[in-house]
Write a protein that holds these residues in place. Sequence first.
Motif, short mmCIF file in Angstrom:
data_model
loop_
_atom_site.label_atom_id
_atom_site.label_comp_id
_atom_site.label_asym_id
_atom_site.label_seq_id
_atom_site.Cartn_x
_atom_site.Cartn_y
_atom_site.Cartn_z
N SER A 17 0.81 -1.22 0.00
CA SER A 17 0.00 0.00 0.00
C SER A 17 0.84 1.28 0.00
O SER A 17 0.32 2.37 -0.22
CB SER A 17 -0.92 0.01 1.23
N ARG A 18 2.14 1.14 0.23
CA ARG A 18 3.00 2.30 0.35
C ARG A 18 4.37 2.01 -0.24
O ARG A 18 5.39 2.10 0.43
CB ARG A 18 3.14 2.68 1.83
N HIS A 50 5.34 -2.16 -15.11
CA HIS A 50 5.10 -1.17 -14.07
C HIS A 50 4.66 -1.90 -12.81
O HIS A 50 3.78 -2.77 -12.86
CB HIS A 50 4.03 -0.18 -14.50
N PHE A 51 5.27 -1.56 -11.68
CA PHE A 51 4.99 -2.29 -10.44
C PHE A 51 3.53 -2.17 -10.04
O PHE A 51 2.94 -3.10 -9.48
CB PHE A 51 5.88 -1.77 -9.30
N GLY A 52 2.90 -1.06 -10.35
CA GLY A 52 1.51 -0.85 -9.99
C GLY A 52 0.54 -1.76 -10.70
O GLY A 52 -0.61 -1.90 -10.28
N LEU A 60 7.89 -7.86 -3.14
CA LEU A 60 8.44 -6.98 -2.11
C LEU A 60 9.24 -7.75 -1.07
O LEU A 60 10.25 -7.26 -0.56
CB LEU A 60 7.32 -6.18 -1.44
N GLU A 61 8.80 -8.96 -0.77
CA GLU A 61 9.54 -9.79 0.19
C GLU A 61 10.93 -10.12 -0.33
O GLU A 61 11.88 -10.22 0.46
CB GLU A 61 8.75 -11.07 0.50
N LEU A 62 11.07 -10.29 -1.64
CA LEU A 62 12.39 -10.55 -2.21
C LEU A 62 13.31 -9.35 -2.00
O LEU A 62 14.45 -9.50 -1.55
CB LEU A 62 12.26 -10.84 -3.72
#
Length: 208
Positions: free
Chosen positions: A17-18, A42-44, A55-57
């Motif tokens: 979310s951020r 695009h990540f979004g 994101l965990e990576l």
Amino acid sequence: MINREDMLELTRRMTPSRTCFDRIAGAYIDHNGEEDETFNIHFGKLSDSEKTVNLELARAVLLSKTNEQLKEYTFQEKVKGKDSIWRLLQAIVECGLKNDALMEVLYEQIADGYPVEHDFSIFVFHGVYDVPLKAQDKERLDESEEIYNFIVCTVSPLKGEYEPDKPAFGFLYPAFSERSGDRNKINVFHRNPSEPEKGLLYKFLGER
């Protein structure tokens, strides 16, 4: 030396979310070191579950043991030539991963320096962090201190078809030092610091 608080500050901007990431690109490499498939998006546009996994990576690199698994290195003048990885990394940061030709060169260089007998992935995240000023009492101010433009790279064995396991190697470039980007330095991650990926260190820094 890396200040762990700097890494924690960055990772606080790495949630679904951020997120400070705007793009992700990557390649899947087979056990012969040959490129299997690539992507650049695009990540979004990722689903919430895909964002969480990716994101965990990235966070695994920055939240590793500071100055043990994650160390800061300086690029020496001998590895800053015209066709050096140092210049390649700067160009990739500046284009925000949007130049596929540059990405291909990076994948090839990493695959060449990582001669393993299993399939693996290379994921590269581009982020922009508006570093806020801090008052002397460490409270944040509204003004920006710097726009930190950076990439995080992870190299992971695959645990399934196109499914990366925990990173074995990775880096943050430019290094984030004293809450500022330093293009002459890179933060390098090894999951097992007692057995560093010497081939990749040589590729990037000219040292083993």
